[in-house]
Design an enzyme around this catalytic site. Structure first.
Site, short mmCIF file in Angstrom:
data_model
loop_
_atom_site.label_atom_id
_atom_site.label_comp_id
_atom_site.label_asym_id
_atom_site.label_seq_id
_atom_site.Cartn_x
_atom_site.Cartn_y
_atom_site.Cartn_z
N TYR A 123 -14.99 -11.58 0.34
CA TYR A 123 -15.70 -10.32 0.07
C TYR A 123 -16.97 -10.56 -0.73
CZ TYR A 123 -11.80 -7.61 1.86
OH TYR A 123 -10.86 -7.06 2.67
N ARG A 148 0.82 -1.22 0.00
CA ARG A 148 0.00 0.00 0.00
C ARG A 148 0.85 1.26 0.00
NH1 ARG A 148 -5.39 -0.98 2.33
NH2 ARG A 148 -5.99 -2.84 1.20
N ASP A 207 -7.05 -2.43 -7.11
CA ASP A 207 -7.54 -3.13 -5.93
C ASP A 207 -7.84 -4.57 -6.29
OD1 ASP A 207 -8.40 -2.22 -3.05
OD2 ASP A 207 -9.78 -3.80 -3.68
N ARG A 238 -6.80 12.01 -5.17
CA ARG A 238 -8.08 11.33 -4.97
C ARG A 238 -9.24 12.33 -4.96
NH1 ARG A 238 -9.74 7.82 0.27
NH2 ARG A 238 -9.92 9.93 1.07
N ARG A 289 -3.29 6.71 1.40
CA ARG A 289 -3.74 7.91 2.13
C ARG A 289 -2.73 8.54 3.06
NH1 ARG A 289 -8.96 4.83 4.06
NH2 ARG A 289 -7.33 3.29 3.93
O1 CP3 Z 1 0.17 -1.51 -2.51
C1 CP3 Z 1 -0.22 -0.58 -3.26
O2 CP3 Z 1 0.15 0.60 -3.12
C2 CP3 Z 1 -1.13 -0.93 -4.41
C3 CP3 Z 1 -2.50 -0.71 -4.25
C4 CP3 Z 1 -3.39 -1.68 -3.50
C5 CP3 Z 1 -4.62 -1.24 -2.95
N1 CP3 Z 1 -5.31 -2.32 -2.49
C6 CP3 Z 1 -5.07 0.15 -2.93
C7 CP3 Z 1 -6.10 0.56 -1.97
C8 CP3 Z 1 -3.31 -3.05 -3.28
C9 CP3 Z 1 -2.18 -4.01 -3.61
C10 CP3 Z 1 -4.54 -3.45 -2.66
C11 CP3 Z 1 -4.87 -4.84 -2.32
C12 CP3 Z 1 -6.02 -5.11 -1.47
N2 CP3 Z 1 -7.25 -4.51 -1.47
C13 CP3 Z 1 -6.07 -6.15 -0.53
C14 CP3 Z 1 -4.97 -7.13 -0.29
C15 CP3 Z 1 -3.91 -6.54 0.57
C16 CP3 Z 1 -4.30 -6.43 1.99
O3 CP3 Z 1 -4.44 -5.27 2.45
O4 CP3 Z 1 -4.46 -7.46 2.64
C17 CP3 Z 1 -7.34 -6.14 0.09
C18 CP3 Z 1 -7.82 -7.06 1.16
C19 CP3 Z 1 -8.09 -5.09 -0.54
C20 CP3 Z 1 -9.50 -4.73 -0.28
C21 CP3 Z 1 -9.59 -3.34 0.21
N3 CP3 Z 1 -9.43 -2.24 -0.59
C22 CP3 Z 1 -9.83 -2.89 1.53
C23 CP3 Z 1 -10.05 -3.80 2.72
C24 CP3 Z 1 -9.82 -1.50 1.49
C25 CP3 Z 1 -10.08 -0.56 2.62
C26 CP3 Z 1 -8.81 -0.46 3.36
C27 CP3 Z 1 -8.64 0.82 4.08
O5 CP3 Z 1 -7.47 1.00 4.52
O6 CP3 Z 1 -9.58 1.61 4.18
C28 CP3 Z 1 -9.52 -1.11 0.18
C29 CP3 Z 1 -9.35 0.26 -0.30
C30 CP3 Z 1 -8.00 0.64 -0.80
N4 CP3 Z 1 -7.26 -0.11 -1.66
C31 CP3 Z 1 -7.29 1.85 -0.52
C32 CP3 Z 1 -6.11 1.80 -1.26
C33 CP3 Z 1 -5.06 2.86 -1.38
C34 CP3 Z 1 -7.79 2.97 0.38
C35 CP3 Z 1 -8.82 3.68 -0.44
C36 CP3 Z 1 -8.95 5.15 -0.19
O7 CP3 Z 1 -8.20 5.93 -0.80
O8 CP3 Z 1 -9.86 5.51 0.57
#
Ligand code: CP3
Length: 354
Positions: free
Chosen positions: A155, A28, A78, A41, A32
């Protein structure tokens, strides 16, 4: 192997070839905790607005690399784009994380599930990969990624995040055939999706089994790992004479590291609960290891961060085969200066181990 990159340290480490320091990237890393991400964003209107527009996806992918000398870029997207393309209707409600409008709740919706047409329904992802590769201009490799079939199923059945995974586990225990059907369709989708990312220019791929660790030993080996193995077997391994390594990350999977390392993957991602030196003793002759600092360490001072980095590096020990990373995604509350301290510490302190 000539990867035709200015910095190929990450790919070399994944293939356990010699390097002069331990490469790193952060799960990640685009997100944010970076003010420039929050700004982009806002312009895009939403997180999905970023993912679905290749210009924005490229911009945010590059943001952490402009700040820190990271050794790899990861596609900004994502894991939930795949079930979205299967028609489940992904949306994000503020502060609540991802949700699906049409979760899988009955036999008819499960039987109606189809493998998406990547060229059509996920074209925005492969277009982003092509564009990011161009923008990177051979500086560092680009990682593509996907969720594992089990994690995607969590999910899809729960309809969002969950505390106890009760819905998906109940389905799994009551109707194992239906669960296997979801996993089967998801497996085919993920193979097509990752191979499309590789064709578009991804130079390594990572499979996130973020929730595999909530399963029992028996359930993990029936409902998660065999499907991840089929993905690994179905991946393109080499393109234009260059190897495309893959990484399998199971959060909470340390107890199963022997079986995970046996599925034919190039590298295993570790969360912070397992000692990386013990992991290396068990499977280091078969796979590279990626990890495994607790992301919360970044809330501590730069001095404390250095101490923790040194512990992980010295536990892994001398030689290649280690990609430094966090054991899970970086928190949105992280101070970017502390991320900078991590990158500096890994690069400097690791030299003596190579
Ligand atoms: O690593 C990176 O920078 C690449 C981008 C990336 C995102 N999601 C961006 C994201 C990657 C590799 C993911 C994978 C992802 N997404 C996973 C597997 C990795 C892990 O965390 O276990 C999972 C389970 C998801 C599903 C998901 N997407 C969740 C649970 C959330 C909410 C998380 C939170 O912190 O609020 C997201 C949203 C998400 N995906 C964000 C980002 C940058 C936050 C979104 C925002 O800007 O509000």
């Amino acid at each position: 192997m000539d990867f035709k990159l200015k910095n190929d340290t990450f790919l070399r480490a994944l293939l356990r070839q010699p390097t002069t320091y331990t490469p790193l990237w952060m799960m990640r890393q685009a997100g944010r905790y970076l003010p420039e991400y929050r700004e982009t964003r806002k312009q895009a209107g939403s997180f999905l607005g970023l993912c679905k527009n290749p210009d924005y996806a490229t911009e945010v992918t590059l943001q952490p690399l402009e700040r820190f000398p990271l050794d790899a870029a990861i596609l900004f997207s994502d894991i939930l784009t795949v079930p979205d393309a299967m028609g489940l209707g992904l949306y994000f409600s503020d502060g609540e994380g991802p949700k699906f409008e049409r979760p899988l709740r009955d036999e008819s919706s499960i039987k109606a599930l189809r493998v998406p047409d990547i060229d059509k329904d996920l074209r925005y992802v492969t277009d982003a990969v092509t564009q990011i590769r161009k923008a990177l201009d051979g500086s560092v490799p680009l990682i593509g990624f996907s969720g594992s079939p089990f994690t995607l199923s969590c999910y899809m059945v729960e309809g969002g995040g969950s505390e106890d995974y009760a819905k998906v586990k109940t389905l799994m225990y009551n109707e194992p055939k239906l669960m296997h059907h979801i996993l089967e369709i998801s497996t085919q989708a993920v193979i097509n999706y990752l191979n499309a990312q590789i064709e578009a220019g991804a130079q390594a791929v990572m499979i996130f089994d973020s929730w595999g660790g909530v399963l029992s030993h028996a359930a993990f080996h029936e409902f998660s790992l065999p499907y991840t193995q089929r993905i690994v077997e179905g991946l393109i391994k080499e393109k234009d004479g260059v190897k495309i390594p893959n990484i399998v990350f199971t959060k909470g999977g340390g107890i199963w590291i022997d079986s995970i390392a046996n599925i034919g993957c190039d590298a295993v991602g570790l969360d912070w609960t397992m000692d990386i030196g013990i992991a290396r003793q068990k499977v280091g002759h078969k796979v590279a290891l990626q990890g495994n600092m607790d992301p919360v360490v970044l809330f501590a001072s730069p001095n404390a961060i250095e101490v923790e980095v040194e512990k992980i590096l010295s536990s892994y020990g001398f030689g290649s085969g280690h990609v430094f990373n966090l054991g899970h995604g970086i928190s949105q509350h992280t101070n970017p200066d502390h991320a900078a301290a991590l990158v500096k510490a890994v690069h400097e302190l690791s030299k003596k181990y190579h």
